[in-house]
Enzyme design. Structure first.
Site, PDB file in Angstrom:
ATOM      1  N   ASN A 247     -20.120  40.413  68.250  1.00  0.00           N
ATOM      2  CA  ASN A 247     -19.727  39.183  67.547  1.00  0.00           C
ATOM      3  C   ASN A 247     -18.220  39.027  67.721  1.00  0.00           C
ATOM      4  O   ASN A 247     -17.449  39.739  67.086  1.00  0.00           O
ATOM      5  CB  ASN A 247     -20.110  39.305  66.058  1.00  0.00           C
ATOM      6  CG  ASN A 247     -19.589  38.145  65.230  1.00  0.00           C
ATOM      7  OD1 ASN A 247     -19.133  37.137  65.777  1.00  0.00           O
ATOM      8  ND2 ASN A 247     -19.673  38.275  63.920  1.00  0.00           N
TER       9      ASN A 247
ATOM     10  N   LYS B 191     -16.398  36.659  66.790  1.00  0.00           N
ATOM     11  CA  LYS B 191     -15.764  35.866  65.712  1.00  0.00           C
ATOM     12  C   LYS B 191     -14.859  34.814  66.364  1.00  0.00           C
ATOM     13  O   LYS B 191     -15.198  34.325  67.435  1.00  0.00           O
ATOM     14  CB  LYS B 191     -15.033  36.790  64.732  1.00  0.00           C
ATOM     15  CG  LYS B 191     -15.959  37.924  64.252  1.00  0.00           C
ATOM     16  CD  LYS B 191     -15.439  38.687  63.092  1.00  0.00           C
ATOM     17  CE  LYS B 191     -16.467  39.753  62.690  1.00  0.00           C
ATOM     18  NZ  LYS B 191     -16.084  40.511  61.516  1.00  0.00           N
TER      19      LYS B 191
ATOM     20  N   HIS C 188     -23.455  35.500  57.849  1.00  0.00           N
ATOM     21  CA  HIS C 188     -22.410  36.527  57.955  1.00  0.00           C
ATOM     22  C   HIS C 188     -21.566  36.497  56.678  1.00  0.00           C
ATOM     23  O   HIS C 188     -21.324  35.433  56.113  1.00  0.00           O
ATOM     24  CB  HIS C 188     -21.535  36.260  59.187  1.00  0.00           C
ATOM     25  CG  HIS C 188     -20.649  37.422  59.509  1.00  0.00           C
ATOM     26  ND1 HIS C 188     -19.484  37.671  58.818  1.00  0.00           N
ATOM     27  CD2 HIS C 188     -20.781  38.418  60.418  1.00  0.00           C
ATOM     28  CE1 HIS C 188     -18.934  38.774  59.299  1.00  0.00           C
ATOM     29  NE2 HIS C 188     -19.697  39.256  60.267  1.00  0.00           N
TER      30      HIS C 188
ATOM     31  N   GLU D 216     -18.528  36.661  56.202  1.00  0.00           N
ATOM     32  CA  GLU D 216     -17.342  35.793  56.277  1.00  0.00           C
ATOM     33  C   GLU D 216     -17.727  34.343  55.974  1.00  0.00           C
ATOM     34  O   GLU D 216     -16.923  33.579  55.451  1.00  0.00           O
ATOM     35  CB  GLU D 216     -16.678  35.935  57.661  1.00  0.00           C
ATOM     36  CG  GLU D 216     -15.910  37.252  57.747  1.00  0.00           C
ATOM     37  CD  GLU D 216     -15.835  37.868  59.124  1.00  0.00           C
ATOM     38  OE1 GLU D 216     -16.058  37.159  60.122  1.00  0.00           O
ATOM     39  OE2 GLU D 216     -15.551  39.082  59.206  1.00  0.00           O
TER      40      GLU D 216
ATOM     41  N   GLU E 261     -24.582  44.673  56.882  1.00  0.00           N
ATOM     42  CA  GLU E 261     -23.138  44.775  57.094  1.00  0.00           C
ATOM     43  C   GLU E 261     -22.448  44.901  55.742  1.00  0.00           C
ATOM     44  O   GLU E 261     -22.164  43.893  55.094  1.00  0.00           O
ATOM     45  CB  GLU E 261     -22.612  43.523  57.806  1.00  0.00           C
ATOM     46  CG  GLU E 261     -23.175  43.301  59.192  1.00  0.00           C
ATOM     47  CD  GLU E 261     -22.222  42.484  60.066  1.00  0.00           C
ATOM     48  OE1 GLU E 261     -21.912  42.964  61.154  1.00  0.00           O
ATOM     49  OE2 GLU E 261     -21.792  41.409  59.648  1.00  0.00           O
TER      50      GLU E 261
ATOM     51  N   GLY F 220     -14.225  45.201  59.529  1.00  0.00           N
ATOM     52  CA  GLY F 220     -12.831  45.050  59.934  1.00  0.00           C
ATOM     53  C   GLY F 220     -11.874  45.972  59.205  1.00  0.00           C
ATOM     54  O   GLY F 220     -10.661  45.781  59.243  1.00  0.00           O
TER      55      GLY F 220
ATOM     56  N   SER G  25     -17.230  48.132  61.358  1.00  0.00           N
ATOM     57  CA  SER G  25     -16.353  49.146  61.965  1.00  0.00           C
ATOM     58  C   SER G  25     -17.080  50.091  62.926  1.00  0.00           C
ATOM     59  O   SER G  25     -16.743  51.276  63.008  1.00  0.00           O
ATOM     60  CB  SER G  25     -15.614  49.945  60.886  1.00  0.00           C
ATOM     61  OG  SER G  25     -14.768  49.088  60.137  1.00  0.00           O
TER      62      SER G  25
HETATM   63  P1  13P Z   1     -16.129  44.892  62.676  1.00  0.00           P
HETATM   64  O1  13P Z   1     -16.930  45.602  63.715  1.00  0.00           O
HETATM   65  O2  13P Z   1     -14.827  44.341  63.208  1.00  0.00           O
HETATM   66  O3  13P Z   1     -15.949  45.713  61.450  1.00  0.00           O
HETATM   67  O4  13P Z   1     -16.967  43.588  62.243  1.00  0.00           O
HETATM   68  C1  13P Z   1     -18.316  43.726  61.973  1.00  0.00           C
HETATM   69  C2  13P Z   1     -18.891  42.377  61.887  1.00  0.00           C
HETATM   70  O5  13P Z   1     -18.569  41.600  61.013  1.00  0.00           O
HETATM   71  C3  13P Z   1     -19.878  41.993  62.915  1.00  0.00           C
HETATM   72  O6  13P Z   1     -20.532  40.826  62.580  1.00  0.00           O
END
Ligand code: 13P
Length: 252
Positions: free
Chosen positions: A9, A11, A100, A102, A171, A177, A216
């Site tokens: 992903n 983003k 997600h 976010e 997640e 992140g 992560s």
């Molecule tokens: P990270 O791998 O950067 O922690 O993000 C995970 C994520 O949100 C994948 O959708």
């Protein structure tokens, strides 16, 4: 048998030049073959789907599919700024991430909207990747399982046995992140809890649904995570931006 799936992903990252380099590097890395019984996909931002679809085709990248990061809860019409699932299907997408954290947090997406999006994805002939996960506060107050079960229950209520054609991505928000990956056992325990919840609804659905871990993931923790019996792959954020790191996670 549930396949092992690794989805990158991106983003809101990437540009025309870096995307081209990424696909070229991954194509070279996958040329020598990839472990069998596995699927890989990348989810670039909407404007780059067409470019990435063309590049994947040009490099005859049979191992890599395309996915999108979100979709509209509506089929068609006056929804300025929205992108429908039918459009994503036309852009050669196979997977679409919905819910997600976010989007839940920054765009106030509720479980009902997420389920409506998942239905659009299914109706268009693609696989929704439905994200669930608890925040740090919810985890620290001992409510992680309750929160995740609640999110899964809302999806089950709407999608019923169509959930068998979806992927779920666990997640934990505190792991996204942050570099604070859930330990393989903590992740396994939550995946198991989700699987048991699905089995309470329907054994068949539970045995079909792939449950991915996200938060992560890096090449140095992927092996241990993916070895867990209820972890069917990963949804990789930051580490998927580096093509070599993405390849190393795919090999894990
Ligand atoms: P990270 O791998 O950067 O922690 O993000 C995970 C994520 O949100 C994948 O959708």
């Amino acid at each position: 048998m549930r396949p092992l799936i690794v989805i990158g992903n991106w983003k809101m990252n990437g540009n025309l030049a870096s995307n081209q380099d990424w696909i070229k590097t991954v194509a070279r890395g996958m040329e020598s073959g990839m472990p069998s019984g596995r699927q890989f996909a990348v989810c670039p931002p909407f404007p780059y789907l067409s470019q990435c679809a063309t590049l994947i085709k040009e490099h005859s990248l049979a191992f890599l599919s395309l996915g999108a990061q979100d979709t509209s809860a509506h089929e068609v019409g006056a929804y300025t700024g929205e992108v429908s699932s039918v459009m994503l299907k036309e852009m050669a997408c196979k997977y679409v991430i919905v819910g997600h954290s976010e989007r839940r947090q920054m765009h106030h997406e509720a479980d009902e909207i997420i389920a409506a999006k998942a239905l659009q994805v299914l109706d268009a002939g693609m696989t929704p990747v439905i994200c669930v996960g608890e925040t740090a506060d919810e985890k620290n107050s001992g409510r992680a399982v309750e929160v995740v079960r609640g999110q899964v229950a809302k999806q089950l209520m709407v999608l019923q046995d169509r959930l068998a054609d979806c992927l779920i991505a666990y997640e934990p928000v505190w792991a996204i992140g942050t570099g604070k990956v859930a330990s393989a056992q903590v992740a396994q325990d939550m995946h198991r809890a989700i699987r048991l919840q699905l089995a309470e609804f329907d054994e068949d659905v539970a045995s079909h649904v792939g449950i991915l871990y996200g938060g992560s993931i890096k090449s140095d923790n992927a092996v241990e995570l993916f070895a867990m019996p209820d972890i069917d792959g990963g949804l990789v954020g930051g580490a998927s931006l580096d093509p070599q790191e993405f390849l190393a996670i795919c090999q894990a």
